[in-house]
Write a protein that holds these residues in place. Structure first.
Motif, PDB file in Angstrom:
ATOM      1  N   ALA A  59      -2.022  18.072  -8.389  1.00  0.00           N
ATOM      2  CA  ALA A  59      -1.275  16.898  -7.937  1.00  0.00           C
ATOM      3  C   ALA A  59      -1.982  16.199  -6.776  1.00  0.00           C
ATOM      4  O   ALA A  59      -1.981  14.960  -6.683  1.00  0.00           O
ATOM      5  CB  ALA A  59       0.137  17.310  -7.523  1.00  0.00           C
ATOM      6  N   TRP A  60      -2.597  16.986  -5.883  1.00  0.00           N
ATOM      7  CA  TRP A  60      -3.305  16.397  -4.743  1.00  0.00           C
ATOM      8  C   TRP A  60      -4.510  15.590  -5.228  1.00  0.00           C
ATOM      9  O   TRP A  60      -4.766  14.480  -4.742  1.00  0.00           O
ATOM     10  CB  TRP A  60      -3.741  17.484  -3.779  1.00  0.00           C
ATOM     11  N   ASN A  61      -5.247  16.137  -6.198  1.00  0.00           N
ATOM     12  CA  ASN A  61      -6.372  15.390  -6.768  1.00  0.00           C
ATOM     13  C   ASN A  61      -5.893  14.112  -7.440  1.00  0.00           C
ATOM     14  O   ASN A  61      -6.531  13.060  -7.341  1.00  0.00           O
ATOM     15  CB  ASN A  61      -7.143  16.261  -7.758  1.00  0.00           C
ATOM     16  N   SER A  62      -4.768  14.188  -8.123  1.00  0.00           N
ATOM     17  CA  SER A  62      -4.221  13.006  -8.767  1.00  0.00           C
ATOM     18  C   SER A  62      -3.855  11.944  -7.734  1.00  0.00           C
ATOM     19  O   SER A  62      -4.103  10.749  -7.934  1.00  0.00           O
ATOM     20  CB  SER A  62      -2.985  13.377  -9.594  1.00  0.00           C
ATOM     21  N   ALA A  63      -3.288  12.378  -6.615  1.00  0.00           N
ATOM     22  CA  ALA A  63      -2.935  11.443  -5.548  1.00  0.00           C
ATOM     23  C   ALA A  63      -4.175  10.774  -4.970  1.00  0.00           C
ATOM     24  O   ALA A  63      -4.194   9.560  -4.721  1.00  0.00           O
ATOM     25  CB  ALA A  63      -2.168  12.183  -4.448  1.00  0.00           C
ATOM     26  N   LEU A  64      -5.225  11.551  -4.762  1.00  0.00           N
ATOM     27  CA  LEU A  64      -6.470  11.002  -4.226  1.00  0.00           C
ATOM     28  C   LEU A  64      -7.083   9.973  -5.175  1.00  0.00           C
ATOM     29  O   LEU A  64      -7.627   8.949  -4.738  1.00  0.00           O
ATOM     30  CB  LEU A  64      -7.478  12.126  -3.964  1.00  0.00           C
ATOM     31  N   THR A  65      -6.999  10.234  -6.474  1.00  0.00           N
ATOM     32  CA  THR A  65      -7.595   9.298  -7.430  1.00  0.00           C
ATOM     33  C   THR A  65      -6.723   8.050  -7.605  1.00  0.00           C
ATOM     34  O   THR A  65      -7.242   6.974  -7.900  1.00  0.00           O
ATOM     35  CB  THR A  65      -7.879   9.965  -8.784  1.00  0.00           C
ATOM     36  N   TYR A  66      -5.413   8.165  -7.404  1.00  0.00           N
ATOM     37  CA  TYR A  66      -4.577   6.962  -7.375  1.00  0.00           C
ATOM     38  C   TYR A  66      -5.021   6.057  -6.222  1.00  0.00           C
ATOM     39  O   TYR A  66      -5.114   4.832  -6.368  1.00  0.00           O
ATOM     40  CB  TYR A  66      -3.100   7.323  -7.202  1.00  0.00           C
ATOM     41  N   ASP A  67      -5.285   6.655  -5.068  1.00  0.00           N
ATOM     42  CA  ASP A  67      -5.736   5.879  -3.919  1.00  0.00           C
ATOM     43  C   ASP A  67      -7.066   5.196  -4.224  1.00  0.00           C
ATOM     44  O   ASP A  67      -7.279   4.037  -3.854  1.00  0.00           O
ATOM     45  CB  ASP A  67      -5.870   6.797  -2.705  1.00  0.00           C
ATOM     46  N   MET A  68      -7.965   5.912  -4.901  1.00  0.00           N
ATOM     47  CA  MET A  68      -9.251   5.340  -5.303  1.00  0.00           C
ATOM     48  C   MET A  68      -9.047   4.117  -6.200  1.00  0.00           C
ATOM     49  O   MET A  68      -9.646   3.059  -5.995  1.00  0.00           O
ATOM     50  CB  MET A  68     -10.079   6.406  -6.039  1.00  0.00           C
ATOM     51  N   ILE A  69      -8.199   4.261  -7.190  1.00  0.00           N
ATOM     52  CA  ILE A  69      -7.954   3.173  -8.136  1.00  0.00           C
ATOM     53  C   ILE A  69      -7.391   1.948  -7.432  1.00  0.00           C
ATOM     54  O   ILE A  69      -7.808   0.810  -7.684  1.00  0.00           O
ATOM     55  CB  ILE A  69      -6.987   3.647  -9.244  1.00  0.00           C
ATOM     56  N   PHE A  70      -6.446   2.189  -6.529  1.00  0.00           N
ATOM     57  CA  PHE A  70      -5.765   1.079  -5.858  1.00  0.00           C
ATOM     58  C   PHE A  70      -6.674   0.353  -4.873  1.00  0.00           C
ATOM     59  O   PHE A  70      -6.606  -0.877  -4.741  1.00  0.00           O
ATOM     60  CB  PHE A  70      -4.519   1.607  -5.135  1.00  0.00           C
ATOM     61  N   THR A  71      -7.527   1.083  -4.173  1.00  0.00           N
ATOM     62  CA  THR A  71      -8.288   0.491  -3.065  1.00  0.00           C
ATOM     63  C   THR A  71      -9.704   0.068  -3.433  1.00  0.00           C
ATOM     64  O   THR A  71     -10.386  -0.543  -2.610  1.00  0.00           O
ATOM     65  CB  THR A  71      -8.379   1.485  -1.883  1.00  0.00           C
ATOM     66  N   GLN A  72     -10.152   0.359  -4.663  1.00  0.00           N
ATOM     67  CA  GLN A  72     -11.554   0.090  -5.011  1.00  0.00           C
ATOM     68  C   GLN A  72     -11.654  -0.761  -6.288  1.00  0.00           C
ATOM     69  O   GLN A  72     -12.136  -0.303  -7.318  1.00  0.00           O
ATOM     70  CB  GLN A  72     -12.314   1.405  -5.183  1.00  0.00           C
ATOM     71  N   PRO A  73     -11.223  -2.018  -6.242  1.00  0.00           N
ATOM     72  CA  PRO A  73     -11.260  -2.857  -7.441  1.00  0.00           C
ATOM     73  C   PRO A  73     -12.686  -3.140  -7.899  1.00  0.00           C
ATOM     74  O   PRO A  73     -13.604  -3.214  -7.088  1.00  0.00           O
ATOM     75  CB  PRO A  73     -10.562  -4.143  -6.981  1.00  0.00           C
ATOM     76  N   TYR A 114       0.820  -1.211   0.000  1.00  0.00           N
ATOM     77  CA  TYR A 114       0.000   0.000   0.000  1.00  0.00           C
ATOM     78  C   TYR A 114       0.856   1.265   0.000  1.00  0.00           C
ATOM     79  O   TYR A 114       1.854   1.358   0.728  1.00  0.00           O
ATOM     80  CB  TYR A 114      -0.929   0.012   1.215  1.00  0.00           C
ATOM     81  N   VAL A 115       0.457   2.222  -0.811  1.00  0.00           N
ATOM     82  CA  VAL A 115       1.090   3.541  -0.860  1.00  0.00           C
ATOM     83  C   VAL A 115       0.040   4.560  -0.425  1.00  0.00           C
ATOM     84  O   VAL A 115      -1.034   4.641  -1.028  1.00  0.00           O
ATOM     85  CB  VAL A 115       1.590   3.872  -2.285  1.00  0.00           C
ATOM     86  N   ASP A 116       0.308   5.335   0.611  1.00  0.00           N
ATOM     87  CA  ASP A 116      -0.701   6.279   1.090  1.00  0.00           C
ATOM     88  C   ASP A 116      -0.745   7.531   0.210  1.00  0.00           C
ATOM     89  O   ASP A 116       0.098   7.738  -0.666  1.00  0.00           O
ATOM     90  CB  ASP A 116      -0.487   6.632   2.562  1.00  0.00           C
ATOM     91  N   VAL A 117      -1.760   8.343   0.439  1.00  0.00           N
ATOM     92  CA  VAL A 117      -2.000   9.510  -0.406  1.00  0.00           C
ATOM     93  C   VAL A 117      -0.826  10.475  -0.383  1.00  0.00           C
ATOM     94  O   VAL A 117      -0.456  11.060  -1.414  1.00  0.00           O
ATOM     95  CB  VAL A 117      -3.301  10.224   0.028  1.00  0.00           C
ATOM     96  N   GLU A 118      -0.197  10.640   0.773  1.00  0.00           N
ATOM     97  CA  GLU A 118       0.931  11.565   0.867  1.00  0.00           C
ATOM     98  C   GLU A 118       2.087  11.125  -0.034  1.00  0.00           C
ATOM     99  O   GLU A 118       2.759  11.957  -0.656  1.00  0.00           O
ATOM    100  CB  GLU A 118       1.409  11.671   2.322  1.00  0.00           C
ATOM    101  N   GLN A 119       2.317   9.825  -0.119  1.00  0.00           N
ATOM    102  CA  GLN A 119       3.379   9.320  -0.988  1.00  0.00           C
ATOM    103  C   GLN A 119       3.047   9.527  -2.460  1.00  0.00           C
ATOM    104  O   GLN A 119       3.910   9.904  -3.256  1.00  0.00           O
ATOM    105  CB  GLN A 119       3.625   7.833  -0.699  1.00  0.00           C
ATOM    106  N   TRP A 120       1.795   9.279  -2.823  1.00  0.00           N
ATOM    107  CA  TRP A 120       1.376   9.555  -4.204  1.00  0.00           C
ATOM    108  C   TRP A 120       1.554  11.036  -4.519  1.00  0.00           C
ATOM    109  O   TRP A 120       2.000  11.402  -5.607  1.00  0.00           O
ATOM    110  CB  TRP A 120      -0.097   9.164  -4.407  1.00  0.00           C
ATOM    111  N   TYR A 121       1.203  11.878  -3.554  1.00  0.00           N
ATOM    112  CA  TYR A 121       1.302  13.326  -3.745  1.00  0.00           C
ATOM    113  C   TYR A 121       2.746  13.753  -3.983  1.00  0.00           C
ATOM    114  O   TYR A 121       3.044  14.522  -4.916  1.00  0.00           O
ATOM    115  CB  TYR A 121       0.722  14.030  -2.528  1.00  0.00           C
ATOM    116  N   LYS A 122       3.662  13.248  -3.184  1.00  0.00           N
ATOM    117  CA  LYS A 122       5.079  13.587  -3.367  1.00  0.00           C
ATOM    118  C   LYS A 122       5.571  13.139  -4.740  1.00  0.00           C
ATOM    119  O   LYS A 122       6.353  13.839  -5.397  1.00  0.00           O
ATOM    120  CB  LYS A 122       5.913  12.933  -2.267  1.00  0.00           C
ATOM    121  N   GLN A 123       5.109  11.993  -5.159  1.00  0.00           N
ATOM    122  CA  GLN A 123       5.491  11.476  -6.478  1.00  0.00           C
ATOM    123  C   GLN A 123       4.971  12.377  -7.591  1.00  0.00           C
ATOM    124  O   GLN A 123       5.682  12.668  -8.559  1.00  0.00           O
ATOM    125  CB  GLN A 123       4.945  10.060  -6.645  1.00  0.00           C
TER     126      GLN A 123
END
Length: 331
Positions: A233-247, A178-187
Motif C-alpha cells: 500500500a505504501w508503494n502504491s501511495a508513492l506511485t500515486y504521488d508520482m502520477i499526480f505530480t509528474q505530468p 493536492y493529496v499527500d502520500v499519507e492520505q493516499w496511503y490511508k486510502q
C-alpha cells in the motif's frame, strides 16, 4: 442515473459476498500467482536498496528481427498481456514484458523516491541486460506515462510508440487539490475486494462486467489479505504521488517515433475525480477529446478510436485492439 447507481450497488453487494470468499492471499511479489510465461529477474541497486525487477521475455518461433515491449498500468501487472504477447510472438516479434519496481512480481521497496525517469532508467537497464538495442514500446494506462518518458529519454532505442488508453493525457494538478502520500496511503489501506471490483466496474467497464474480469480484481484483492500489505500500500501511495505530480502531457510534441494511439471511447478514467465538484468532474477523463488532442500534439501519429469500449481495449475488445496494433507494427 441515480436508479442505475442503486441497482449497481445492490448487484455488487450480492455478487461481492460470494466473490470475496473466493479471494486467496498473495505474497508481496505475487507468490502464489502464476504468470502466462516464465519470469526472470535483473538485480538493481536503487537509493541504497537491493531490488529485483521481474520480466517475461517471450521469444518467437519464427523471429522477424523486431522487439516490442509492453508496459502495464498501475492497477495491473505484466500478466494481463498474456494473449497480446501470444499473438505478437506468433507474428514474429520478441515480446518483453516488465513488471516495474513496486508492481507485480518485482520488489516493493521500503522507501524510495519514485519518478518516471527512474522507472524508464530501470527499463533501459533491463533491455541492456538482455541485449535489446531497439524496440517498439506500448504503454497502457500508467504504463503510457512510463512509455512516454522512456521514449523521450531514449529516442534512439524506440522503433515505434503505441499508447493504449494512457493516463496522463491531461494535467490533473490544474483541477484537483493536492493529496499527500499519507492520505493516499490511508486510502490504500482501506481497500477491500468489493471496493476494488466496484472501482473497476465503474471506472474501467462502465457497469458492463464479465466473469473473465474477476481475475484482475483477485490479484489486488489477494494482496489486501497479505501480512505485507502495508508495504504494498505504501508503494502504491508513492506511485500515486508520482502520477499526480509528474505530468508528461506537455512533452508530447517532442516525440520522434512513429506513434499509434488506441483509445477506447467510453473511458473516463482520471485521477482525483472524487476530490472535485460534479461540475469539474464532468470535464475530466474525456478520452474521445483527449485522444484527438494528443494525436494532434504528437508528430507522425495515428489515432484508432474504439467505440463503446472503456479503459482496457486489450481485455474488453481484444480483436479490435490487436488488429490495428499488428497493422501498425508490420507496416
Amino acid at each position: 442515473m441515480r436508479i442505475k447507481a442503486i441497482i449497481t450497488s445492490i448487484m455488487l453487494c450480492f455478487s461481492g459476498i460470494a466473490f470475496s470468499q473466493d479471494i486467496k492471499p498473495l505474497g508481496i511479489a505475487l507468490e502464489g500467482y502464476e504468470y502466462p510465461y516464465p519470469v526472470s529477474y535483473i538485480s538493481l541497486n536503487i537509493q541504497g536498496e537491493a531490488l529485483k525487477m521481474a520480466y517475461m521475455d517471450v521469444k518467437p518461433e519464427k523471429p522477424n528481427g523486431k522487439t516490442i515491449m509492453l508496459m502495464h498500468g498501475k492497477n495491473f501487472c505484466g500478466a494481463y498481456w498474456g494473449q497480446t504477447a501470444k499473438d505478437l510472438s506468433k507474428a514474429g516479434f520478441r515480446v518483453v514484458i516488465p513488471d516495474q519496481i513496486g508492481f507485480g512480481k518485482s520488489s516493493k521497496p521500503k522507501d524510495i523516491q519514485y519518478t518516471f525517469q527512474l522507472l524508464a532508467q530501470n527499463t533501459k537497464a533491463l533491455l541492456d541486460s538482455i541485449g535489446v538495442k531497439k524496440t517498439s514500446v506500448l504503454g497502457h494506462s500508467m504504463g503510457g506515462m512510463i512509455a512516454t518518458r522512456f521514449t523521450l529519454m531514449y529516442p534512439e532505442s524506440v522503433d515505434k510508440f503505441i499508447l493504449e488508453n494512457p493516463i496522463g493525457l491531461e494535467d490533473w494538478k490544474l483541477k484537483v487539490p493536492y493529496v499527500d502520500v499519507e492520505q493516499w496511503y490511508k486510502q490504500e489501506l482501506k481497500k477491500t475486494s468489493a471496493g476494488i471490483k466496484k472501482y473497476m466496474l465503474e471506472s474501467y467497464y462502465d457497469g458492463k462486467w464479465k466473469p473473465e474480469y474477476d481475475k484482475w480484481v483477485k490479484i489486488l484483492a489477494g494482496w489486501t489479505l497479505s501480512p505485507e500489505y502495508p508495504t504494498i500500500a505504501w508503494n502504491s501511495a508513492l506511485t500515486y504521488d508520482m502520477i499526480f505530480t509528474q505530468p508528461v502531457v506537455y512533452e508530447f510534441p517532442n516525440i520522434k517515433a512513429p506513434t499509434l494511439l488506441i483509445i477506447g471511447q467510453r473511458d473516463r478514467t482520471a485521477l482525483g475525480k472524487n476530490l472535485v465538484s460534479e461540475e469539474v468532474r464532468k470535464t475530466m477523463g474525456n478520452y474521445p477529446e483527449l485522444g484527438r488532442t494528443t494525436q494532434k500534439s504528437i508528430p507522425n501519429s495515428k489515432l484508432v478510436e474504439i467505440d463503446n469500449i472503456g479503459h482496457l481495449p486489450h481485455i474488453e475488445a481484444y480483436d479490435r485492439f490487436i488488429t490495428p496494433l499488428l497493422k501498425f507494427l508490420q507496416n
